[in-house]
Design a protein around this motif. Structure first.
Motif, mmCIF file in Angstrom:
data_model
loop_
_atom_site.group_PDB
_atom_site.id
_atom_site.type_symbol
_atom_site.label_atom_id
_atom_site.label_comp_id
_atom_site.label_asym_id
_atom_site.label_seq_id
_atom_site.Cartn_x
_atom_site.Cartn_y
_atom_site.Cartn_z
ATOM 1 N N ARG A 38 41.179 40.337 53.374
ATOM 2 C CA ARG A 38 40.054 40.460 54.295
ATOM 3 C C ARG A 38 38.990 41.374 53.711
ATOM 4 O O ARG A 38 39.301 42.452 53.207
ATOM 5 C CB ARG A 38 40.574 41.030 55.605
ATOM 6 N N PRO A 39 37.721 40.963 53.774
ATOM 7 C CA PRO A 39 36.654 41.855 53.273
ATOM 8 C C PRO A 39 36.526 43.083 54.165
ATOM 9 O O PRO A 39 36.816 43.037 55.361
ATOM 10 C CB PRO A 39 35.394 40.988 53.346
ATOM 11 N N MET A 40 36.097 44.174 53.568
ATOM 12 C CA MET A 40 35.935 45.418 54.320
ATOM 13 C C MET A 40 34.770 45.301 55.297
ATOM 14 O O MET A 40 33.820 44.564 55.051
ATOM 15 C CB MET A 40 35.696 46.583 53.356
ATOM 16 N N ALA A 41 34.858 46.064 56.372
ATOM 17 C CA ALA A 41 33.781 46.091 57.366
ATOM 18 C C ALA A 41 32.521 46.667 56.739
ATOM 19 O O ALA A 41 32.578 47.485 55.819
ATOM 20 C CB ALA A 41 34.209 46.926 58.565
ATOM 21 N N ASP A 42 31.391 46.246 57.264
ATOM 22 C CA ASP A 42 30.088 46.701 56.772
ATOM 23 C C ASP A 42 29.993 48.223 56.883
ATOM 24 O O ASP A 42 30.207 48.791 57.966
ATOM 25 C CB ASP A 42 28.992 46.046 57.609
ATOM 26 N N PRO A 43 29.694 48.914 55.763
ATOM 27 C CA PRO A 43 29.641 50.378 55.822
ATOM 28 C C PRO A 43 28.557 50.909 56.753
ATOM 29 O O PRO A 43 28.742 51.948 57.395
ATOM 30 C CB PRO A 43 29.401 50.808 54.379
ATOM 31 N N HIS A 49 16.003 55.400 56.685
ATOM 32 C CA HIS A 49 17.005 56.439 56.461
ATOM 33 C C HIS A 49 18.278 55.855 55.848
ATOM 34 O O HIS A 49 18.911 56.497 55.013
ATOM 35 C CB HIS A 49 17.314 57.182 57.750
ATOM 36 N N TRP A 50 18.659 54.640 56.264
ATOM 37 C CA TRP A 50 19.845 54.020 55.674
ATOM 38 C C TRP A 50 19.636 53.782 54.178
ATOM 39 O O TRP A 50 20.532 54.024 53.375
ATOM 40 C CB TRP A 50 20.201 52.720 56.386
ATOM 41 N N LEU A 51 18.455 53.313 53.784
ATOM 42 C CA LEU A 51 18.195 53.065 52.358
ATOM 43 C C LEU A 51 18.300 54.342 51.530
ATOM 44 O O LEU A 51 18.660 54.295 50.352
ATOM 45 C CB LEU A 51 16.817 52.424 52.174
ATOM 46 N N LEU A 52 18.026 55.468 52.139
ATOM 47 C CA LEU A 52 18.113 56.748 51.449
ATOM 48 C C LEU A 52 19.557 57.125 51.101
ATOM 49 O O LEU A 52 19.804 57.780 50.089
ATOM 50 C CB LEU A 52 17.490 57.843 52.335
ATOM 51 N N ILE A 53 20.513 56.663 51.895
ATOM 52 C CA ILE A 53 21.915 57.057 51.701
ATOM 53 C C ILE A 53 22.853 55.882 51.421
ATOM 54 O O ILE A 53 24.038 56.093 51.187
ATOM 55 C CB ILE A 53 22.438 57.835 52.932
ATOM 56 N N ALA A 54 22.366 54.668 51.422
ATOM 57 C CA ALA A 54 23.221 53.477 51.306
ATOM 58 C C ALA A 54 24.099 53.494 50.060
ATOM 59 O O ALA A 54 25.241 53.041 50.107
ATOM 60 C CB ALA A 54 22.365 52.211 51.327
ATOM 61 N N ASP A 55 23.594 54.042 48.962
ATOM 62 C CA ASP A 55 24.380 54.046 47.724
ATOM 63 C C ASP A 55 25.660 54.880 47.846
ATOM 64 O O ASP A 55 26.616 54.659 47.106
ATOM 65 C CB ASP A 55 23.543 54.556 46.553
ATOM 66 N N LEU A 56 25.699 55.807 48.784
ATOM 67 C CA LEU A 56 26.894 56.629 48.979
ATOM 68 C C LEU A 56 28.022 55.860 49.664
ATOM 69 O O LEU A 56 29.183 56.242 49.583
ATOM 70 C CB LEU A 56 26.557 57.859 49.825
ATOM 71 N N PHE A 57 27.683 54.785 50.345
ATOM 72 C CA PHE A 57 28.636 54.060 51.165
ATOM 73 C C PHE A 57 28.947 52.663 50.634
ATOM 74 O O PHE A 57 29.316 51.784 51.404
ATOM 75 C CB PHE A 57 28.104 53.935 52.595
ATOM 76 N N ALA A 58 28.802 52.460 49.349
ATOM 77 C CA ALA A 58 29.015 51.134 48.779
ATOM 78 C C ALA A 58 30.461 50.679 48.975
ATOM 79 O O ALA A 58 31.407 51.440 48.811
ATOM 80 C CB ALA A 58 28.674 51.148 47.295
ATOM 81 N N ASN A 59 30.626 49.402 49.348
ATOM 82 C CA ASN A 59 31.959 48.810 49.472
ATOM 83 C C ASN A 59 32.473 48.448 48.096
ATOM 84 O O ASN A 59 31.717 47.975 47.245
ATOM 85 C CB ASN A 59 31.902 47.537 50.316
ATOM 86 N N PRO A 60 33.766 48.645 47.840
ATOM 87 C CA PRO A 60 34.314 48.203 46.557
ATOM 88 C C PRO A 60 34.311 46.685 46.473
ATOM 89 O O PRO A 60 34.265 45.993 47.490
ATOM 90 C CB PRO A 60 35.746 48.750 46.567
ATOM 91 N N ASP A 61 34.350 46.158 45.238
ATOM 92 C CA ASP A 61 34.411 44.710 45.054
ATOM 93 C C ASP A 61 35.703 44.176 45.661
ATOM 94 O O ASP A 61 36.728 44.855 45.655
ATOM 95 C CB ASP A 61 34.359 44.359 43.566
ATOM 96 N N PRO A 62 35.665 42.935 46.171
ATOM 97 C CA PRO A 62 36.885 42.356 46.739
ATOM 98 C C PRO A 62 37.987 42.255 45.685
ATOM 99 O O PRO A 62 37.722 42.071 44.501
ATOM 100 C CB PRO A 62 36.456 40.965 47.202
ATOM 101 N N SER A 63 39.206 42.357 46.135
ATOM 102 C CA SER A 63 40.351 42.266 45.239
ATOM 103 C C SER A 63 40.501 40.834 44.730
ATOM 104 O O SER A 63 40.267 39.884 45.483
ATOM 105 C CB SER A 63 41.623 42.672 45.988
ATOM 106 N N PRO A 64 40.875 40.659 43.459
ATOM 107 C CA PRO A 64 41.087 39.289 42.963
ATOM 108 C C PRO A 64 42.243 38.607 43.691
ATOM 109 O O PRO A 64 42.340 37.386 43.695
ATOM 110 C CB PRO A 64 41.400 39.476 41.482
#
Length: 166
Positions: free
Chosen positions: A47-52, A28-43
């Protein structure tokens, strides 16, 4: 404040056995994972964002349990992180799209019985002693309750039952 001191202060519920299982299957996560993508880290770093997925699982736990945000089990990211993501996802329509994808999949698999359903009235307060025909105070004006939880659970467009292919 450490988790230990929160438990001692009585602000956390004791973890139950069902707290240890995943809220969402990998399929079920694979079905919706693309909706919750984390943005690329800032140059600039930071701190990296928490796992969606962990945040989404925390949101599902909250919706399923009806608990307070401060009772979110420690296996999830912090309650402020999960709550912030919840607000972002509701505002951006992400939760609505994820809900619809998952419902369509379950419907295609025949796992939804459309003949059974219920309305949860836990968020619909009634004033004690108020007459059902009483007019609202004009100075206050009519108000409707609204919460992020309610917004996440409402379907903003046509229902899945009407939209499902025949």
């Amino acid at each position: 404040m450490s988790d230990r001191s929160r438990v001692e202060a009585g602000s956390r519920m004791e973890p139950e056995a069902d707290d240890l299982q995943a809220e969402l299957s990998d399929e079920h996560w694979l079905l919706i994972a693309d909706l919750f993508a984390n943005p690329d880290p800032s140059p600039k770093g930071g701190r990296p964002m928490a796992d969606p997925r962990a945040c989404f699982e925390g949101v599902l736990w909250m919706l399923r349990s009806g608990a307070r945000w401060k009772d979110l089990p420690p296996r999830f990211p912090s309650r402020s992180t999960v709550h912030r993501r919840f607000i972002e996802w509701v505002g951006g329509g992400v939760l609505d799209r994820a809900w619809k994808r998952l419902m369509r999949k379950l419907d295609r698999e025949g796992k939804i019985d459309w003949q059974k359903g219920f309305a949860d009235g836990t968020f619909a307060p009634a004033k004690k002693g108020a007459s059902t025909s009483a007019k609202p105070n004009a100075a206050r004006g009519p108000r409707s309750w609204s919460s992020p939880t309610a917004a996440a659970c409402r379907c903003r467009s046509t229902s899945l039952r009407q939209a499902r292919p025949r």
